[in-house]
Design a protein around this motif. Structure first.
Motif, PDB file in Angstrom:
ATOM      1  N   LYS A 146      96.620  96.182  31.250  1.00 60.87           N
ATOM      2  CA  LYS A 146      95.726  94.988  31.638  1.00 60.87           C
ATOM      3  C   LYS A 146      95.549  94.172  30.431  1.00 60.87           C
ATOM      4  N   ASP A 147      96.086  92.941  30.349  1.00 56.02           N
ATOM      5  CA  ASP A 147      96.133  92.157  29.084  1.00 56.02           C
ATOM      6  C   ASP A 147      96.849  93.111  28.080  1.00 56.02           C
ATOM      7  N   ALA A 148      95.988  93.434  27.083  1.00 55.57           N
ATOM      8  CA  ALA A 148      96.721  94.196  25.959  1.00 55.57           C
ATOM      9  C   ALA A 148      96.586  95.659  26.228  1.00 55.57           C
ATOM     10  N   ASN A 149      95.381  95.768  26.892  1.00 53.28           N
ATOM     11  CA  ASN A 149      94.693  97.256  26.983  1.00 53.28           C
ATOM     12  C   ASN A 149      95.621  98.129  28.023  1.00 53.28           C
ATOM     13  N   LEU A 150      95.398  99.236  27.941  1.00 57.14           N
ATOM     14  CA  LEU A 150      96.237 100.407  28.850  1.00 57.14           C
ATOM     15  C   LEU A 150      95.099 101.147  29.407  1.00 57.14           C
ATOM     16  N   VAL A 151      95.127 101.136  30.589  1.00 55.35           N
ATOM     17  CA  VAL A 151      94.259 101.954  31.712  1.00 55.35           C
ATOM     18  C   VAL A 151      94.918 103.112  32.160  1.00 55.35           C
ATOM     19  N   VAL A 152      94.612 104.240  31.971  1.00 52.18           N
ATOM     20  CA  VAL A 152      94.939 105.430  32.681  1.00 52.18           C
ATOM     21  C   VAL A 152      94.013 106.001  33.577  1.00 52.18           C
ATOM     22  N   ALA A 153      94.326 106.439  34.820  1.00 50.89           N
ATOM     23  CA  ALA A 153      93.174 106.939  35.763  1.00 50.89           C
ATOM     24  C   ALA A 153      93.750 108.055  36.468  1.00 50.89           C
ATOM     25  N   GLY A 154      92.826 109.161  36.613  1.00 53.91           N
ATOM     26  CA  GLY A 154      92.996 110.293  37.226  1.00 53.91           C
ATOM     27  C   GLY A 154      92.160 111.400  37.479  1.00 53.91           C
ATOM     28  N   ASN A 155      92.119 111.989  38.186  1.00 56.45           N
ATOM     29  CA  ASN A 155      91.235 113.168  38.267  1.00 56.45           C
ATOM     30  C   ASN A 155      89.508 112.602  38.243  1.00 56.45           C
ATOM     31  N   GLY A 156      89.455 111.297  38.802  1.00 59.65           N
ATOM     32  CA  GLY A 156      88.268 110.751  39.115  1.00 59.65           C
ATOM     33  C   GLY A 156      87.788 110.063  37.756  1.00 59.65           C
ATOM     34  N   THR A 157      88.412 110.110  37.016  1.00 56.53           N
ATOM     35  CA  THR A 157      88.461 109.329  35.484  1.00 56.53           C
ATOM     36  C   THR A 157      89.096 108.253  35.219  1.00 56.53           C
ATOM     37  N   GLU A 158      88.824 107.196  34.955  1.00 51.52           N
ATOM     38  CA  GLU A 158      89.428 105.883  34.165  1.00 51.52           C
ATOM     39  C   GLU A 158      89.174 105.757  32.728  1.00 51.52           C
ATOM     40  N   ILE A 159      90.176 105.742  31.928  1.00 51.27           N
ATOM     41  CA  ILE A 159      90.229 105.655  30.516  1.00 51.27           C
ATOM     42  C   ILE A 159      90.804 104.150  30.010  1.00 51.27           C
ATOM     43  N   VAL A 160      90.038 103.292  29.497  1.00 54.40           N
ATOM     44  CA  VAL A 160      90.502 102.141  29.071  1.00 54.40           C
ATOM     45  C   VAL A 160      90.938 102.156  27.706  1.00 54.40           C
ATOM     46  N   LEU A 161      91.973 101.929  27.151  1.00 55.58           N
ATOM     47  CA  LEU A 161      92.530 102.163  25.610  1.00 55.58           C
ATOM     48  C   LEU A 161      93.003 100.754  25.057  1.00 55.58           C
ATOM     49  N   ALA A 162      92.393 100.462  23.940  1.00 57.54           N
ATOM     50  CA  ALA A 162      93.030  99.349  23.285  1.00 57.54           C
ATOM     51  C   ALA A 162      94.033  99.543  22.210  1.00 57.54           C
ATOM     52  N   PRO A 163      95.049  98.607  22.275  1.00 51.87           N
ATOM     53  CA  PRO A 163      96.008  98.911  21.183  1.00 51.87           C
ATOM     54  C   PRO A 163      95.351  98.857  19.710  1.00 51.87           C
ATOM     55  N   GLU A 164      95.693  99.972  18.758  1.00 50.49           N
ATOM     56  CA  GLU A 164      95.325 100.286  17.560  1.00 50.49           C
ATOM     57  C   GLU A 164      96.210  99.128  16.546  1.00 50.49           C
ATOM     58  N   GLU A 165      95.550  98.449  15.617  1.00 48.60           N
ATOM     59  CA  GLU A 165      96.161  97.506  14.890  1.00 48.60           C
ATOM     60  C   GLU A 165      96.329  98.542  13.426  1.00 48.60           C
ATOM     61  N   PRO A 166      97.628  98.419  12.813  1.00 47.73           N
ATOM     62  CA  PRO A 166      97.578  98.992  11.546  1.00 47.73           C
ATOM     63  C   PRO A 166      96.747  98.414  10.646  1.00 47.73           C
ATOM     64  N   ALA A 167      96.562  99.257   9.618  1.00 46.23           N
ATOM     65  CA  ALA A 167      95.596  98.815   8.526  1.00 46.23           C
ATOM     66  C   ALA A 167      96.247  97.734   7.727  1.00 46.23           C
TER      67      ALA A 167
END
Length: 245
Positions: free
Chosen positions: A114-135
């Protein structure tokens, strides 16, 4: 009633909303959780998913590392024989959190971008994860984490707190005993250091060893590489240091 071809095409496109999309969009990227439903993560932890270029998933939930080959076709994240390190976690809650993530990933959860974010869903849980930018090289303090020689790497002895700070063509240096600075210029994956000067206090054996490695990494032209929050500096003889932010 027959629909016009353009309407049929529109329905086909809108019907795909929520599908995963191009699986190659995940390769070589690291995603870190920004929100988790139905679960409160242990304070100071996050879910981290890393998709390697060779088709593996490396996951962390605050303690142990999990990894497996991964398939992403059809909007499902499928792992095969997820292996986990056996490091003892400092808190029982961290061990339980590792087990929770392992079960979630092993249950073929859905995924989508969703846009740049990754959404993982299963077992009744949804995790929204943002891309990590290198230092970035400049901005913030780099702490020496590893000493590197041509044929070996070792951790910093005695927890000597050596640091480098890059800004506007000058690097401020603390070797763990002495302090100083040098000018530098970046050209591609090379950095050329010039005019390193530092104080000359007598240091203990651990501090002397770290100082020698830091000075070697800041002399002349060195190769540098930033990967996530790690920086490596290696001179032409293969000596240098690795640092973390």
């Amino acid at each position: 009633m027959r629909l016009a071809p353009a309407v049929v095409l529109l329905l086909a496109i809108t019907g795909c909303g929520g599908q995963a999309g191009d699986t190659n969009a995940l390769r070589g990227k690291v995603f870190v959780s920004t929100s988790v439903t139905e679960r409160e993560l242990v304070e100071g932890t996050s879910v981290e998913l890393r998709f390697t270029d060779d088709g593996r998933l490396i996951a962390r939930a605050g303690c142990n590392m999990m990894q497996s080959p991964v398939e992403l076709d059809g909007g499902k994240l499928k792992v095969d024989d997820l292996s986990t390190t056996a490091m003892g976690c400092p808190k029982p809650e961290l061990h339980e959190q590792d087990e929770w993530l392992s079960k979630l990933l092993s249950a073929a959860p859905s995924w989508q971008l969703k846009d740049a974010n990754l959404v993982v869903a299963g077992n009744g849980t949804e995790i929204v994860l943002a891309p990590e930018e290198p230092a970035k090289l400049e901005g913030g303090e780099w702490k020496v984490d590893t000493l590197v020689s041509a044929d070996a790497a070792s951790s910093v002895p005695g927890a000597v707190p050596a640091t480098l700070t890059f800004a506007d063509g000058r690097v401020d240096v603390f070797t763990g005993c002495n302090s100083g600075s040098a000018s530098y210029r970046v050209d591609g994956q090379k950095i050329t250091f010039e005019g390193l000067v530092h104080t000359d206090k007598a240091c203990g054996p651990d501090e002397t060893l770290v100082e020698k490695a830091v000075v070697a990494a800041l002399t002349g032209q060195v190769a540098y590489k930033i990967e996530r929050s790690s920086l490596s500096l290696t001179n032409t003889q293969g000596d240098g240091v690795q640092l973390k932010k």
